[in-house]
Design a protein around this motif. Structure first.
Motif, PDB file in Angstrom:
ATOM      1  N   TYR A  77       8.483 -13.922   3.897  1.00 27.33           N
ATOM      2  CA  TYR A  77       9.892 -14.325   3.975  1.00 27.33           C
ATOM      3  C   TYR A  77      10.262 -15.233   2.807  1.00 27.33           C
ATOM      4  CZ  TYR A  77      14.054 -16.783   5.627  1.00 27.33           C
ATOM      5  OH  TYR A  77      15.298 -17.341   5.722  1.00 27.33           O
ATOM      6  N   CYS A  78       9.418 -16.228   2.554  1.00 30.14           N
ATOM      7  CA  CYS A  78       9.689 -17.151   1.455  1.00 30.14           C
ATOM      8  C   CYS A  78       9.560 -16.456   0.098  1.00 30.14           C
ATOM      9  CB  CYS A  78       8.747 -18.350   1.517  1.00 30.14           C
ATOM     10  SG  CYS A  78       9.031 -19.409   2.964  1.00 30.14           S
ATOM     11  N   GLY A  79       8.601 -15.570  -0.020  1.00 29.26           N
ATOM     12  CA  GLY A  79       8.449 -14.820  -1.264  1.00 29.26           C
ATOM     13  C   GLY A  79       9.641 -13.921  -1.536  1.00 29.26           C
ATOM     14  N   PHE A  80      10.155 -13.275  -0.506  1.00 25.85           N
ATOM     15  CA  PHE A  80      11.324 -12.408  -0.665  1.00 25.85           C
ATOM     16  C   PHE A  80      12.550 -13.212  -1.099  1.00 25.85           C
ATOM     17  CE2 PHE A  80       9.651  -9.075   2.586  1.00 25.85           C
ATOM     18  CZ  PHE A  80       8.785  -8.584   1.619  1.00 25.85           C
ATOM     19  N   LYS A  81      12.684 -14.419  -0.567  1.00 25.79           N
ATOM     20  CA  LYS A  81      13.831 -15.255  -0.937  1.00 25.79           C
ATOM     21  C   LYS A  81      13.802 -15.611  -2.426  1.00 25.79           C
ATOM     22  CE  LYS A  81      15.436 -18.618   1.409  1.00 25.79           C
ATOM     23  NZ  LYS A  81      15.579 -19.901   2.142  1.00 25.79           N
ATOM     24  N   GLU A  82      12.597 -15.817  -2.966  1.00 20.25           N
ATOM     25  CA  GLU A  82      12.464 -16.246  -4.357  1.00 20.25           C
ATOM     26  C   GLU A  82      12.418 -15.084  -5.338  1.00 20.25           C
ATOM     27  OE1 GLU A  82      12.482 -19.359  -5.525  1.00 20.25           O
ATOM     28  OE2 GLU A  82      12.860 -20.080  -3.482  1.00 20.25           O
ATOM     29  N   ALA A  83      12.117 -13.866  -4.878  1.00 18.74           N
ATOM     30  CA  ALA A  83      11.923 -12.721  -5.771  1.00 18.74           C
ATOM     31  C   ALA A  83      13.204 -12.380  -6.518  1.00 18.74           C
ATOM     32  CB  ALA A  83      11.432 -11.518  -4.976  1.00 18.74           C
ATOM     33  N   GLN A  84      13.074 -12.117  -7.821  1.00 19.24           N
ATOM     34  CA  GLN A  84      14.219 -11.803  -8.669  1.00 19.24           C
ATOM     35  C   GLN A  84      14.180 -10.388  -9.236  1.00 19.24           C
ATOM     36  OE1 GLN A  84      16.778 -13.991  -9.044  1.00 19.24           O
ATOM     37  NE2 GLN A  84      15.651 -15.257  -7.573  1.00 19.24           N
ATOM     38  N   GLY A  85      13.084  -9.689  -9.087  1.00 19.38           N
ATOM     39  CA  GLY A  85      12.946  -8.365  -9.678  1.00 19.38           C
ATOM     40  C   GLY A  85      13.791  -7.314  -8.984  1.00 19.38           C
ATOM     41  N   ASP A  86      14.148  -6.266  -9.724  1.00 22.67           N
ATOM     42  CA  ASP A  86      14.892  -5.143  -9.148  1.00 22.67           C
ATOM     43  C   ASP A  86      14.063  -4.400  -8.111  1.00 22.67           C
ATOM     44  OD1 ASP A  86      17.059  -5.682 -10.821  1.00 22.67           O
ATOM     45  OD2 ASP A  86      16.259  -4.412 -12.419  1.00 22.67           O
ATOM     46  N   VAL A  87      12.757  -4.377  -8.313  1.00 20.27           N
ATOM     47  CA  VAL A  87      11.819  -3.793  -7.354  1.00 20.27           C
ATOM     48  C   VAL A  87      10.826  -4.870  -6.964  1.00 20.27           C
ATOM     49  CG1 VAL A  87      10.006  -2.071  -6.983  1.00 20.27           C
ATOM     50  CG2 VAL A  87      12.070  -1.452  -8.254  1.00 20.27           C
ATOM     51  N   VAL A  88      10.582  -5.008  -5.676  1.00 18.86           N
ATOM     52  CA  VAL A  88       9.646  -6.012  -5.173  1.00 18.86           C
ATOM     53  C   VAL A  88       8.400  -5.303  -4.651  1.00 18.86           C
ATOM     54  CG1 VAL A  88       9.261  -7.864  -3.503  1.00 18.86           C
ATOM     55  CG2 VAL A  88      11.513  -7.595  -4.574  1.00 18.86           C
ATOM     56  N   ILE A  89       7.256  -5.708  -5.152  1.00 15.46           N
ATOM     57  CA  ILE A  89       5.967  -5.156  -4.723  1.00 15.46           C
ATOM     58  C   ILE A  89       5.227  -6.222  -3.918  1.00 15.46           C
ATOM     59  CG2 ILE A  89       3.758  -4.142  -5.444  1.00 15.46           C
ATOM     60  CD1 ILE A  89       6.016  -2.387  -6.300  1.00 15.46           C
ATOM     61  N   THR A  90       4.712  -5.860  -2.761  1.00 10.92           N
ATOM     62  CA  THR A  90       3.848  -6.777  -2.023  1.00 10.92           C
ATOM     63  C   THR A  90       2.424  -6.226  -2.026  1.00 10.92           C
ATOM     64  OG1 THR A  90       4.317  -5.685   0.105  1.00 10.92           O
ATOM     65  CG2 THR A  90       5.708  -7.552  -0.504  1.00 10.92           C
ATOM     66  N   MET A  91       1.467  -7.120  -2.128  1.00  4.78           N
ATOM     67  CA  MET A  91       0.060  -6.708  -2.035  1.00  4.78           C
ATOM     68  C   MET A  91      -0.772  -7.883  -1.552  1.00  4.78           C
ATOM     69  SD  MET A  91      -1.304  -6.591  -5.988  1.00  4.78           S
ATOM     70  CE  MET A  91      -0.648  -4.965  -6.166  1.00  4.78           C
ATOM     71  N   ASP A  92      -1.931  -7.572  -1.001  1.00  7.32           N
ATOM     72  CA  ASP A  92      -2.836  -8.614  -0.539  1.00  7.32           C
ATOM     73  C   ASP A  92      -3.601  -9.190  -1.722  1.00  7.32           C
ATOM     74  OD1 ASP A  92      -2.008  -8.202   2.058  1.00  7.32           O
ATOM     75  OD2 ASP A  92      -3.591  -6.751   2.496  1.00  7.32           O
ATOM     76  N   ALA A  93      -4.151 -10.378  -1.525  1.00  8.58           N
ATOM     77  CA  ALA A  93      -4.813 -11.091  -2.618  1.00  8.58           C
ATOM     78  C   ALA A  93      -6.313 -10.834  -2.672  1.00  8.58           C
ATOM     79  CB  ALA A  93      -4.557 -12.588  -2.480  1.00  8.58           C
ATOM     80  N   ASP A  94      -6.841  -9.977  -1.798  1.00  8.13           N
ATOM     81  CA  ASP A  94      -8.291  -9.816  -1.681  1.00  8.13           C
ATOM     82  C   ASP A  94      -8.868  -8.710  -2.558  1.00  8.13           C
ATOM     83  OD1 ASP A  94      -7.254  -7.628  -0.389  1.00  8.13           O
ATOM     84  OD2 ASP A  94      -7.923  -8.226   1.613  1.00  8.13           O
ATOM     85  N   LEU A  95      -8.038  -8.160  -3.470  1.00  8.33           N
ATOM     86  CA  LEU A  95      -8.446  -7.089  -4.393  1.00  8.33           C
ATOM     87  C   LEU A  95      -8.687  -5.752  -3.694  1.00  8.33           C
ATOM     88  CD1 LEU A  95     -10.897  -9.043  -6.754  1.00  8.33           C
ATOM     89  CD2 LEU A  95      -8.555  -8.322  -7.253  1.00  8.33           C
ATOM     90  N   GLN A  96      -8.291  -5.636  -2.435  1.00 11.03           N
ATOM     91  CA  GLN A  96      -8.401  -4.340  -1.763  1.00 11.03           C
ATOM     92  C   GLN A  96      -7.216  -3.435  -2.080  1.00 11.03           C
ATOM     93  OE1 GLN A  96      -9.570  -5.928   2.400  1.00 11.03           O
ATOM     94  NE2 GLN A  96     -10.897  -4.163   2.121  1.00 11.03           N
ATOM     95  N   ASP A  97      -6.125  -4.021  -2.586  1.00  5.58           N
ATOM     96  CA  ASP A  97      -4.980  -3.246  -3.057  1.00  5.58           C
ATOM     97  C   ASP A  97      -5.048  -3.159  -4.574  1.00  5.58           C
ATOM     98  OD1 ASP A  97      -3.989  -3.043  -0.464  1.00  5.58           O
ATOM     99  OD2 ASP A  97      -2.809  -4.882  -0.646  1.00  5.58           O
ATOM    100  N   SER A  98      -4.858  -1.963  -5.109  1.00  2.00           N
ATOM    101  CA  SER A  98      -5.005  -1.751  -6.544  1.00  2.00           C
ATOM    102  C   SER A  98      -3.669  -1.895  -7.272  1.00  2.00           C
ATOM    103  CB  SER A  98      -5.568  -0.349  -6.811  1.00  2.00           C
ATOM    104  OG  SER A  98      -5.527  -0.057  -8.194  1.00  2.00           O
ATOM    105  N   PRO A  99      -3.562  -2.804  -8.245  1.00  2.00           N
ATOM    106  CA  PRO A  99      -2.334  -2.903  -9.054  1.00  2.00           C
ATOM    107  C   PRO A  99      -2.037  -1.651  -9.866  1.00  2.00           C
ATOM    108  CG  PRO A  99      -3.612  -4.928  -9.215  1.00  2.00           C
ATOM    109  CD  PRO A  99      -4.481  -3.921  -8.510  1.00  2.00           C
TER     110      PRO A  99
END
Length: 320
Positions: A77-99
């Motif tokens: 919720y807080c991240g979405f409020k601050e996001a400025q990009g035209d596209v918002v990507i969410t991912m986990d921080a444990d390296l199980q999601d590939s950039p």
């Protein structure tokens, strides 16, 4: 700005530098303008110090630090409020999601017109104790939400149009149902992309089996709120009326039976000696309580400050 990457995290100090380097490489290869928002959800390790160091070295890094652990939904919720990009990507921080999945997710949003694209980890590196409950959970979520094309509601890797994240409220533990929240807000072009799932490299999972129990309860809550949230009288009042009517008819039948017996001078026990009388009385009382619950819920709903908050996409006004 093209992309905002929102990453909620809890005790992931080892993976953060590697994750950022990976994201940065992908963004530069595809010439994206970007920002990375790390949401530190009350970590007890050195995660925040790592984020501060990354922030001093890279202008694209931003961070939010919670005083204590609140959970993934408040972090998003807080991240979405601050996001400025035209596209918002969410991912986990444990390296199980590939950039490496980011460019295709971005293309599906910008070129194919999706409001939301959810990742689908078709091949998972998780034990059966996690994969089997996950399959049951996702099957139930598909049935209740009506979003039949999603196989993995809870995948952390998702892409959104900016309008989506600015018009949904992620609270409690509703991060599992962001596609359902988006659908209820009118963003119904929801797609899915098969993504790579990697084995955890550092640390251990922060989620236990209780998340599946909580997940089902949250799903029922969301279904009820989306269906009857603005019209509680329609469910409580209806059920209360039906129960009261059945109980009342039962009492009338018992009374009529007693009167007929008296008219025929047939000995008959007192109505209050019959268990059916108490069952009927109980149904009438519960029916009345349900009706009152619906009535009070309707009063609260009608006096809510958000009772007329609707998702309006465009307005055309005539100039005079």
């Amino acid at each position: 700005m093209d992309i905002s990457v929102v990453i909620p995290l809890y005790n992931e100090e080892e993976s953060l530098p590697e994750l950022y380097d990976w994201i940065e490489r992908v963004m530069h290869e595809h010439q994206f303008s970007f920002e990375v928002l790390f949401i530190n959800d009350g970590s007890t390790d050195h995660s925040w110090e790592v984020i501060e160091q990354l922030g001093t070295e890279h202008e694209e890094v931003r961070g939010i630090k919670f005083r204590r652990n609140y959970g993934k939904s408040p972090a998003l919720y807080c991240g979405f409020k601050e996001a400025q990009g035209d596209v918002v990507i969410t991912m986990d921080a444990d390296l199980q999601d590939s950039p490496d999945e980011i460019p295709e997710l971005y293309r599906m949003i910008t070129e194919e017109g999706y409001d939301l694209v959810s990742g689908y980890k078709q091949k998972r590196y998780d034990p059966l104790s996690k994969t089997i409950p996950t399959k049951l959970f996702n099957w139930t979520a598909r049935r209740i939400s009506g979003i039949k094309n999603l196989h993995d509601f809870n995948c952390g890797l998702k892409a959104y149009r900016k309008d989506v994240v600015k018009n949904i409220e992620v609270y409690g533990e509703m991060h599992r149902y962001i596609p359902y929240l988006a659908k209820n807000a009118g963003f119904d072009k929801i797609g899915e992309k098969v993504v790579q799932h990697q084995a955890r490299k550092y640390g251990k999972s922060k989620f236990g089996l209780n998340r599946f129990i909580n997940g089902y309860l949250d799903l029922l809550t969301l279904w009820f709120l989306s269906t009857f949230g603005r019209k509680p009288m329609h469910v409580f009042g209806f059920l209360g009326s039906i129960m009261f009517l059945i109980g009342f008819i039962a009492v009338v039948i018992l009374g009529a039976d007693k009167l007929i017996a008296l008219a025929r001078h047939v000995p008959m026990r007192l109505i209050t000696d019959s268990p059916y009388f108490y069952l009927a009385l109980t149904m009438m009382i519960i029916g009345t309580q349900l009706f009152l619950a619906g009535f009070l819920g309707d009063l609260i709903s009608r006096n809510s400050s958000g009772r007329n908050d609707y998702q309006i996409e465009k307005v055309i006004r005539c100039e005079k």
